[in-house]
Design a protein around this motif. Structure first.
Motif, short mmCIF file in Angstrom:
data_model
loop_
_atom_site.label_atom_id
_atom_site.label_comp_id
_atom_site.label_asym_id
_atom_site.label_seq_id
_atom_site.Cartn_x
_atom_site.Cartn_y
_atom_site.Cartn_z
N LEU A 9 20.66 36.12 -7.64
CA LEU A 9 20.27 35.76 -9.01
C LEU A 9 18.78 35.78 -9.23
CD1 LEU A 9 22.75 32.78 -9.55
CD2 LEU A 9 23.07 35.18 -10.17
N CYS A 10 18.02 36.35 -8.31
CA CYS A 10 16.57 36.24 -8.36
C CYS A 10 15.93 37.01 -9.51
CB CYS A 10 15.95 36.67 -7.03
SG CYS A 10 16.02 38.45 -6.71
N ARG A 11 16.67 37.88 -10.19
CA ARG A 11 16.10 38.61 -11.31
C ARG A 11 16.65 38.13 -12.65
NH1 ARG A 11 15.74 45.02 -10.15
NH2 ARG A 11 15.18 44.88 -12.36
N LYS A 65 14.86 32.93 -3.62
CA LYS A 65 15.18 33.83 -2.52
C LYS A 65 15.12 35.28 -2.99
CE LYS A 65 18.07 30.77 0.23
NZ LYS A 65 19.30 30.70 1.07
N LYS A 66 14.51 36.11 -2.18
CA LYS A 66 14.43 37.54 -2.49
C LYS A 66 15.81 38.16 -2.37
CE LYS A 66 13.18 40.57 0.60
NZ LYS A 66 14.37 41.47 0.55
N GLY A 67 16.20 38.92 -3.38
CA GLY A 67 17.47 39.61 -3.31
C GLY A 67 17.52 40.61 -2.16
N GLN A 68 18.69 40.75 -1.56
CA GLN A 68 18.88 41.70 -0.47
C GLN A 68 18.61 43.13 -0.92
OE1 GLN A 68 20.96 39.42 -1.74
NE2 GLN A 68 22.43 38.66 -0.22
N PHE A 69 18.59 43.34 -2.22
CA PHE A 69 18.45 44.66 -2.81
C PHE A 69 17.02 44.94 -3.27
CE2 PHE A 69 20.13 41.34 -5.50
CZ PHE A 69 19.20 41.25 -6.51
N ASP A 112 4.48 25.65 -8.83
CA ASP A 112 4.95 25.44 -7.46
C ASP A 112 6.14 26.33 -7.18
OD1 ASP A 112 3.03 23.47 -6.82
OD2 ASP A 112 4.22 21.96 -7.86
N VAL A 113 5.88 27.62 -7.02
CA VAL A 113 6.92 28.61 -6.77
C VAL A 113 6.84 29.05 -5.31
CG1 VAL A 113 7.96 30.78 -7.49
CG2 VAL A 113 6.67 29.41 -9.14
N LEU A 114 7.95 28.94 -4.60
CA LEU A 114 8.04 29.41 -3.23
C LEU A 114 8.88 30.68 -3.22
CD1 LEU A 114 8.43 26.06 -3.32
CD2 LEU A 114 8.27 26.37 -0.85
N LEU A 115 8.51 31.63 -2.37
CA LEU A 115 9.27 32.87 -2.24
C LEU A 115 9.89 32.93 -0.85
CD1 LEU A 115 6.89 35.48 -3.94
CD2 LEU A 115 8.78 34.17 -4.96
N CYS A 116 11.18 33.25 -0.82
CA CYS A 116 11.95 33.15 0.42
C CYS A 116 12.53 34.51 0.84
CB CYS A 116 13.08 32.14 0.22
SG CYS A 116 14.12 31.88 1.67
N GLU A 117 12.29 34.88 2.07
CA GLU A 117 12.88 36.09 2.66
C GLU A 117 14.19 35.73 3.34
OE1 GLU A 117 13.97 39.60 4.32
OE2 GLU A 117 12.40 39.32 2.80
N ARG A 118 15.25 36.53 3.08
CA ARG A 118 16.54 36.25 3.70
C ARG A 118 17.25 37.52 4.16
NH1 ARG A 118 21.04 37.44 2.79
NH2 ARG A 118 22.18 35.66 1.97
N GLY A 119 16.46 38.57 4.42
CA GLY A 119 17.04 39.81 4.90
C GLY A 119 17.31 40.79 3.78
N SER A 120 17.39 42.07 4.15
CA SER A 120 17.65 43.16 3.21
C SER A 120 18.86 43.95 3.65
CB SER A 120 16.44 44.10 3.14
OG SER A 120 15.29 43.42 2.69
N SER A 121 19.59 44.49 2.67
CA SER A 121 20.79 45.27 2.97
C SER A 121 20.43 46.45 3.86
CB SER A 121 21.43 45.77 1.68
OG SER A 121 21.86 44.68 0.88
#
Length: 285
Positions: A119-121, A139-143, A163-172
């Motif tokens: 839902l990041c976009r 969280k960054k989208g896998q896409f 106060d925005v945090l950006l989170c990496e959780r892997g890419s497809s």
């Protein structure tokens, strides 16, 4: 710099140049008793490690592979449970929001709101979450490529959230697999945001279980160590006392018993990077 407070950890900052913090807890709320027991256990583990943490659990897992999968207790009951965790365990809490209407009630209870990767976009959701006066972990989208998160960050800041945090959780990576590009964390830092690494969803194998996702928790410590070496603000990690019996995301959750030795290692890496890192390297990141 995002500052949170806990009776047990005092004021602590979520910032790339500050000591590593953690978002940790089970994937979904199972019951009030389970949430409180888990929060108390984690509070003591992190207290002994001397590392601040925010308790994480979801009132609704709205993006499950199958409609028959466990989702959680829902908004009203889930926030009641998280409120008890915050009051009785004395720790800050973070939870996912999936639609704009959930943001205001969640912000009344939670110290941090989180937007799931899928839902990041969603512009309306970002605006609603980021207008509540709470820090927001996106969280960054896998896409998405990591540099595409600049647009997401711009949306969040335009809604009034600093106060925005950006989170990496892997890419497809093909079908049913994810790969982690550690450059993402450096790029998030270059955008001026605290960088968060999701060490457990990054080992997820989407759809590998047919009606559910699989995962390989063996790689959680490996990836967590690598991400900590970048010099980041926070590690996100779902944990459970018996992951194989958890109602969701069990294959990629870390067993609580395996957490203390991992924290010891991560603390040493974090200290070495942030105390000994060269100015030249920091300019590059």
């Amino acid at each position: 710099m995002t500052t949170l407070h806990s009776p047990f950890f005092g004021d602590f900052s979520l910032a790339n140049d500050q000591p590593l913090a953690f978002f940790a807890g089970p994937c979904a709320i199972e019951s009030a008793s389970h949430a409180l027991e888990t929060a108390m256990a984690l509070r003591e583990i992190f207290r002994k490690a001397g590392m601040p943490f925010v308790y994480k659990s979801s009132f609704d897992k709205a993006n499950r592979s199958s409609g028959a999968s466990y989702r959680g207790p829902g908004l009203a009951r889930g926030l009641e449970v998280l409120g008890r965790v915050k009051e009785e365990a004395g720790v800050p809490v973070v939870t996912d929001v999936h639609e704009p209407a959930q943001c205001a009630p969640a912000a009344e209870v939670c110290d941090v709101l989180q937007l799931p990767a899928f839902l990041c976009r969603q512009t309306d959701l970002i605006a609603a979450a980021c207008s509540q006066g709470r820090p927001v972990n996106i969280k960054k989208g896998q896409f998405l490529a990591p540099w595409d998160m600049k647009n997401v960050l711009d949306k969040a800041r335009a809604a009034g959230c600093r106060d925005v945090l950006l989170c990496e959780r892997g890419s497809s990576f093909g079908y049913g697999n994810l790969v982690v590009d550690m450059r993402s964390l450096g790029i998030f830092k270059s955008l001026g945001a605290p960088a968060v690494f999701d060490a457990t969803h990054s080992v997820q194998l989407p759809g590998a279980g047919g009606a559910c996702s699989g995962g390989d928790r063996r790689f959680v410590p490996l990836l967590a160590r690598a991400a900590t070496a970048v010099g980041i603000a926070c590690i996100f990690m779902e944990v459970h006392e018996d992951p194989d019996r958890a109602p969701c995301d069990g294959p990629n959750m870390l067993a609580i018993r395996d957490l203390p030795p991992l924290l010891e290692t991560l603390k040493a890496i974090d200290r070495a990077v942030k105390q000994d890192g060269s100015a030249a390297r920091e300019r590059l990141l």
